[in-house]
Design a protein around this motif. Structure first.
Motif, PDB file in Angstrom:
ATOM      1  N   ARG A   1      -6.972  -4.954  -3.507  1.00 53.98           N
ATOM      2  CA  ARG A   1      -5.925  -4.140  -2.896  1.00 53.98           C
ATOM      3  C   ARG A   1      -4.657  -4.181  -3.753  1.00 53.98           C
ATOM      4  O   ARG A   1      -4.322  -5.218  -4.334  1.00 53.98           O
ATOM      5  CB  ARG A   1      -5.561  -4.664  -1.497  1.00 53.98           C
TER       6      ARG A   1
ATOM      7  N   ILE B   1      -4.122  -7.868  -5.131  1.00 52.45           N
ATOM      8  CA  ILE B   1      -5.083  -8.817  -4.567  1.00 52.45           C
ATOM      9  C   ILE B   1      -6.432  -8.550  -5.225  1.00 52.45           C
ATOM     10  O   ILE B   1      -7.013  -7.475  -5.062  1.00 52.45           O
ATOM     11  CB  ILE B   1      -5.173  -8.666  -3.045  1.00 52.45           C
TER      12      ILE B   1
ATOM     13  N   LEU C   1      -4.869  -8.091   5.174  1.00 50.77           N
ATOM     14  CA  LEU C   1      -3.710  -7.769   4.339  1.00 50.77           C
ATOM     15  C   LEU C   1      -2.441  -7.675   5.194  1.00 50.77           C
ATOM     16  O   LEU C   1      -1.374  -8.161   4.799  1.00 50.77           O
ATOM     17  CB  LEU C   1      -3.957  -6.469   3.586  1.00 50.77           C
TER      18      LEU C   1
ATOM     19  N   ASN D   1      -0.262   0.494   1.623  1.00 48.37           N
ATOM     20  CA  ASN D   1      -1.421   0.300   0.762  1.00 48.37           C
ATOM     21  C   ASN D   1      -1.446   1.380  -0.311  1.00 48.37           C
ATOM     22  O   ASN D   1      -1.180   2.552  -0.035  1.00 48.37           O
ATOM     23  CB  ASN D   1      -2.697   0.380   1.607  1.00 48.37           C
TER      24      ASN D   1
END
Length: 251
Positions: free
Chosen positions: A163, A178, A193, A207
């Motif tokens: 991510r 990540i 998350l 995101n």
């Protein structure tokens, strides 16, 4: 992050990493403190039809920090989300066969400051003069330190993936990668998350494109995370970069 590596990082960035074993995680956090936001300006850069790595975007823009941006068509290398620059609409959101992931927007104002907001009608941004640039992304993860509803896309939201995300705290901007899809890094679900971002005291968070696209580059240090593609950094169509203002001395 080792003290030596931190010492080499461009002022005013603060670089940290989190490594855990249960589950295995490798996370890179780059912090732009409040005072650093006076010397760094954010910018959204695109290269439709001619994809580039996140590090290439950073180098070509003479930036100090670059992170992969929003989603794109991996066959045509075109943007698939709303994007505007200097009040000109360059791209609009593509239609989705299910609940859209693109329910948030990254806005950069005329001073190069970053805002993360829920996406509203495109006509709002078309008519607004408040933003210099804006790109839709998502899903939005936090607003006012509260979890936002996630779209009903289980394969995307509830499976662990690499991510990339942006987060604004009360006193900083965090740029986060990540890692995932490897023995040393499992990635995160979007609920995981959200939990992690709340632990980092994030107020607003969004995101970005993830998976093999996830990458953070810092001038003088290179790519800090471990992209999941076997070939290394994936070429992407857009990135968010931060550049020194003309009045700020570079390291």
């Amino acid at each position: 992050m080792s003290p030596a590596l931190q010492a080499q990082s461009p002022t005013p960035l603060v670089i940290d990493s989190i490594i855990s074993s249960t589950p295995p995680q490798h996370i890179i956090l780059v912090k732009i403190p409040g005072d650093g936001q006076e010397t760094l300006q954010a910018d959204i850069v695109i290269s439709e039809g001619h994809p580039m790595t996140t590090s290439a975007f950073g180098s070509e823009e003479n930036a100090v920090l670059s992170v992969n941006g929003s989603f794109f068509n991996t066959k045509t290398y075109e943007m698939v989300t709303y994007y505007e620059q200097d009040n000109r609409v360059e791209r609009r959101n593509v239609s989705s066969s299910g609940p859209s992931l693109f329910n948030g927007i990254v806005i950069i104002d005329h001073e190069g400051k970053l805002r993360l907001e829920p996406l509203t009608q495109e006509s709002f941004y078309v008519n607004s003069l408040q933003e210099k640039e804006a790109v839709a992304a998502g899903p939005l993860l936090l607003k006012n330190a509260k979890r936002t509803p996630l779209p009903d896309r289980p394969a995307f939201t509830l499976k662990r993936h690499p991510r990339s995300c942006l987060c604004i705290t009360d006193d900083a901007v965090l740029v986060i990668a990540i890692d995932g899809r490897s023995n040393r890094a499992s990635g995160m679900t979007l609920p995981e998350l959200q939990d992690f971002l709340i632990e980092q005291k994030c107020r607003d968070a969004i995101n970005l494109d993830g998976g093999g696209s996830t990458s953070i580059w810092v001038k003088g240090l290179g790519v800090l995370n471990h992209p999941s593609d076997e070939a290394g950094e994936r070429k992407v169509v857009n990135a968010v970069v931060w550049k020194m203002t003309s009045s700020a001395p570079e390291n």
